[in-house]
Scaffold this active site. Sequence first.
Site, PDB file in Angstrom:
ATOM      1  N   GLU A 212       0.764  -1.205  -0.252  1.00 52.41           N
ATOM      2  CA  GLU A 212      -0.089  -0.002   0.043  1.00 52.41           C
ATOM      3  C   GLU A 212       1.017   1.262  -0.063  1.00 52.41           C
ATOM      4  OE1 GLU A 212      -3.650   1.738   2.854  1.00 52.41           O
ATOM      5  OE2 GLU A 212      -2.063   0.640   3.702  1.00 52.41           O
TER       6      GLU A 212
ATOM      7  N   LYS B 204     -10.173   1.639  -1.735  1.00 51.95           N
ATOM      8  CA  LYS B 204     -10.313   1.241  -0.353  1.00 51.95           C
ATOM      9  C   LYS B 204     -11.576   1.549   0.117  1.00 51.95           C
ATOM     10  CE  LYS B 204      -7.514   1.325   3.908  1.00 51.95           C
ATOM     11  NZ  LYS B 204      -6.194   1.823   4.425  1.00 51.95           N
TER      12      LYS B 204
ATOM     13  N   CYS C 163      -5.559  -2.733   3.198  1.00 46.66           N
ATOM     14  CA  CYS C 163      -5.087  -2.632   4.440  1.00 46.66           C
ATOM     15  C   CYS C 163      -6.216  -2.974   5.466  1.00 46.66           C
ATOM     16  CB  CYS C 163      -4.246  -1.318   4.802  1.00 46.66           C
ATOM     17  SG  CYS C 163      -3.330  -1.200   5.970  1.00 46.66           S
TER      18      CYS C 163
END
Length: 298
Positions: free
Chosen positions: A44, A117, A158
């Site tokens: 990331e 995300k 993440c």
Amino acid sequence: MRSTVTVGLVQQAAWPDKAKSLAESERGVRELAARGAQLVMLQELHATHYFCQYEDPALFDLAEPLDGPSGQRLAALAAELDIVLVGSLFERRAAGLYHNTAVVYDRQRGRVGHYRKMHIPDDPGFYEKFYFTPGDVDATQGFQPIDTSLGRLGLLVCWDQWYPEAARLMALAGAELLLYPTAIGWHPPDDDDEKRRQKDAWTLIQRSHGVANGLPVLVANRVGHEPDHSEVSPGIDFWGGSFVCGPQGELLAHAGEESELLLVELDMARGEETRRIWPYLRDRRIDAYGDLTRRYRD
């Protein structure tokens, strides 16, 4: 999906200097491709330092459109090396609208998909809500796998890794791999026992997504100490620990806490075999799960 796929992970340090960080990413990708990797995943926000430790409007200048200079460089690299490449961009979608976006480049085809995300943290040292808007939920975005020449990639980012719902929705949409580019580390003052508990929990939850869905899981994290340039906190010690596990959560490769490249040949038939023995999707009580869409059952 091919019967076997050779996957590579780049675990690296990163810096505020975008050229330096991208050069390190490219070096790792090239080495893995030379060793036979067909799919390579970067961590990331690999093109910059982890700037979310503090809030500074000037840092929005780091963002680029999907096909900006960094995206073009990654697309050209995938085409040159004839690989599927998963990169990460701080995406400028419009003025005042920015995303933390994972992008997939497929050999000569260029960018074939992206994932914005969905779960955005806001914790000390991880002030991501200041910088990132969650991804949209529609027919092409949200928890939708990305089709490539190597199969369907269930790409998450993440903080998404702590949510079993995200992994399950990707599996239900036909993902054949779960991939998590990540930036996570320790608060330096924490004691060794607390650090161990945090890292063990992080590894365990992602391996459990492989078990629950009968899918291999790829996780790429960053390494090194990155200071808080606002000097409010002592910074973050990114713990590395990138890994690849199989559809029963078995660790196939596991990195340490320094820069490292992982290379694994995955037997993709194992997912089918595992799901026949452990048919979790068959036995789901979908008629009884309505409350999962509620925030809490008061």
